[in-house]
Design a protein around this motif. Structure first.
Motif: not given
Length: 689
Positions: A621-650
């Motif tokens: 667990m990180g210090e803020k929002v932790t983004y995870v997929n089946e490979s482990g830690l990732t980022t908001a934008a890449s957690s969807h395979g490039g279809m950003g998440g976590g605070g990103g807009r549509g």
């Protein structure tokens, strides 16, 4: 009058206090020019102010209902003496008067002075008229009488200070009119029981009113019901008071071709209220069940309302307009605006409708409405009561602001469950089922999206959750704010959408969480997590493929203790958890399948051990929002395979990457606009878009 002072105070508390929610939005949006700590503290302070003020408003609702009703001592007058009362006896086609103050001409009796008049007997074509001095109190005791007037009202109060109608204990009484009236002038009566002055109905007997021409009971001033068993059947409106309808007790059954219960004074600031402190209501209306030209205040009572034929008669539809939430919001805003305009030209079919505020402190409500179940053109405050709601449009809708401090609310069917420009939830138990958004901070006026400009720009509205329990089952967005979300307490569970054009959490500004428990599962295409500015930790898991409904997803710590386990009832590809139990630096494992030994509430197991599950990923667990997929830690934008998440807009938001696939089929055979991709989207983002 005390009525004016109290209602002004209530309006100030509802409007001024609840609109303070907008301050938390503004505070959150200053993060670019201040530190995160300052922004968060300002937002929290605004939330505290909003919650406290909203609580004060709803606490006032019960007292205000009685105060606004303004029940006088003589409203409870039921006692009469035979030796001092004038008797009126109908029989055949004539009437007989014994005593002073009234005279009979054939079947028409006219009362001209103050006093007590005891009425009995049956007449097939007659009338009871009150034409007394403007300061005279006339006490009518219906002691087993049936009056029918074939071409006008059965009871016509032309002039009096007040007409007090007592339904004598143990008697059945009925009033009926004809289909057309002889008087067709502009000032002609419009109801079977019609009064130009105040009318009060009391006693324990029965009264049946049939309005064949238009309305059942109408007062051009105040209409008060203290008690009695009253049944009204009207071709148009059932019970109408121009300045006030107030109910203290009794059983009131209304079947109306128009509105069930209503007030009509739209011009005087301190009039046009419906104030109810008790009673039992059974209302079936083609238009609104209870409608106030000003505010509705309810302290208690039992309400069974079916308006417009119920939710099954709704013409409201939800369509996934283009495949991306942004386009859907824009198109839906246009649709809602058109429908709002059309409503002004046709009949509304809401359960409870206040042109100004709606404040409910208690009672039980079963509402089945073709339109909104509970609606205000301004503000709604709910501080208690039990609600079973099925709506063809919104379950609960306030154009300006909505506060829920207590109560048990079950919205079993709706287009959007709870909607307002600002929403504050500080208590209560809320269950929402929606074919579109579950809880939506939108543009007001029944619109679900921001109007004009950037469709992803924040409206300044805020969804505040500081306490209570909120469960959402939605086909659109679960918790949706076109502005910000602030969560400081309570529990929110989202059993979210299955379509990738919607998301369990959707916000245009920030989602700052400093307390409470948040669990959300649903589609992954546009999923978001709380903002990185949140004080409380959160995680967002994006699964490699869609999981079947009923699949348990669990989070365990390094010691094998279950932090959370949730069993969605629909297919899902994303999972969000924010809880005080999460700790930075701790190792957690997300697993799927298996069973839990704990007790579930709406699929959420807060205790118990999980067995038979399959590990998906272990991460730190990180210090803020932790983004995870089946490979482990990732980022908001890449957690969807490039279809950003976590605070990103549509699409078109330009923040956090692409959150939806651009449309391939546009209206009229057009092509997707070039700016459906963010200008700062990377090549990978565009390739994946």
């Amino acid at each position: 009058m005390k009525r004016s002072h109290t209602m002004k105070l209530l309006s100030i508390l509802l409007l001024g206090a609840m609109l303070t929610a907008g301050c938390s939005s503004n505070a959150a949006n200053t993060s670019s020019s201040t530190t995160t700590t300052n922004a968060t503290s300002e937002s929290t302070a605004a939330v505290d102010q909003t919650t406290g003020a909203a609580a004060a408003a709803v606490e006032l609702a019960s007292a205000s209902a009685a105060d606004q009703a303004d029940f006088d001592e003589n409203d409870s007058l039921t006692i009469w003496r035979a030796d001092s009362a004038t008797t009126i006896a109908f029989s055949g086609s004539v009437a007989t008067v014994t005593g002073s103050g009234a005279k009979a001409e054939g079947g028409v009796v006219t009362i001209s002075t103050a006093g007590t008049y005891v009425v009995s007997g049956t007449i097939a074509d007659g009338q009871l008229v009150v034409d007394a001095p403007e300061d005279a109190d006339v006490h009518l005791v219906l002691n087993g009488t049936q009056i029918t007037n074939n071409d006008g009202p059965a009871v016509h109060v032309k002039e009096a200070g007040k007409a007090i109608i007592t339904l004598q204990e143990g008697t059945d009484n009925s009033l009926s009119d004809g289909a057309t009236y002889a008087d067709t002038s502009e000032e002609a009566p419009t109801a079977t029981l019609f009064s130009k002055g105040d009318v009060t109905i009391n006693g324990t007997g029965k009264l049946t009113v049939t309005g064949n021409a238009k309305d059942g009971m109408t007062s051009k001033d105040d209409l008060k019901i203290m008690s009695g068993m009253i049944t009204v059947k009207a071709s148009d409106d059932g019970v109408v008071g121009k300045d006030l309808v107030a109910v203290k007790d009794g059983t009131i059954t209304v079947e109306a071709g128009g509105d069930g219960v209503k007030t009509t004074n739209e011009t005087d600031a301190d009039k046009g209220y419906v104030a109810i402190t008790g009673g039992t209501f059974h209302i079936t209306s083609q238009h609104d069940g209870i409608q106030a030209a000003s505010s509705i205040l309810i302290a208690d009572g039992a309400f069974d309302i079916v308006s417009g034929g119920g939710n099954a008669k709704s013409t409201k539809t939800h369509e996934e307009q283009f495949g991306g939430r942004g386009f859907q919001d824009q198109a839906q805003t246009q649709t809602d605006t058109t429908q709002a305009t059309e409503e002004t030209e046709s009949a509304s079919a809401k359960g409870l409708k206040g042109t100004a505020n709606v404040a409910i402190a208690g009672g039980s409500f079963t509402i089945d409405a073709a339109d909104d179940a509970i609606h205000s053109n301004a503000n709604i405050a709910i501080s208690g009561g039990q609600y079973s709601i099925a709506s063809g449009d919104d379950g609960i809708h306030a154009d300006t602001a909505l506060a829920i401090a207590s109560g048990t609310i079950a919205i079993t069917k709706s287009y959007e469950g709870i909607e307002s420009a600002d929403i504050a939830i500080s208590g209560g138990e809320i269950h929402v089922t929606a074919s579109d958004d579950g809880v939506n901070v939108g543009g007001g006026n029944d619109g679900s999206g921001a109007t004009g400009g950037d469709m992803f720009a924040s409206t300044g509205g805020v969804l505040n959750i500081s306490g209570g329990y909120v469960y959402v089952d939605s086909e659109g967005d679960g918790l949706d704010s076109n502005g910000n979300v602030v969560m400081t307490g309570g529990t929110a569970v989202v059993n979210g959408p299955t379509m990738n054009g919607n998301a369990p959490l959707d916000y245009n500004g920030t989602f700052e969480q400093s307390g409470g428990t948040l669990v959300a599962a649903g589609s992954a295409g546009m999923a978001q997590a709380p903002s990185d500015t949140s004080k409380q930790l959160a995680l967002m898991m994006t699964f490699p493929s869609t999981l079947e409904a009923g699949t348990l997803v669990s989070v365990t710590d390094s010691a094998g203790q279950t932090i959370a386990a949730f069993q969605p009832t629909k297919t899902f590809g994303s999972f969000v958890l924010s809880s005080a139990a999460l700790a930075s630096g701790e190792s957690y494992t997300i697993s799927t399948g298996g069973t839990s030994s704990g007790n579930a509430t709406d699929g959420l197991y807060e205790s118990g051990a999980v067995s038979g599950s399959t590990k998906v990923v272990t991460f730190e667990m990180g210090e803020k929002v932790t983004y995870v997929n089946e490979s482990g830690l990732t980022t908001a934008a890449s957690s969807h395979g490039g279809m950003g998440g976590g605070g990103g807009r549509g699409m078109g938001g330009g923040r956090g990457g692409m959150r939806g696939t651009p449309p391939t089929d546009m209206p009229n055979g057009g092509t997707p606009p070039a700016d459906t991709l963010p200008t700062d989207a990377s090549a990978d983002d565009q390739a994946n878009g």
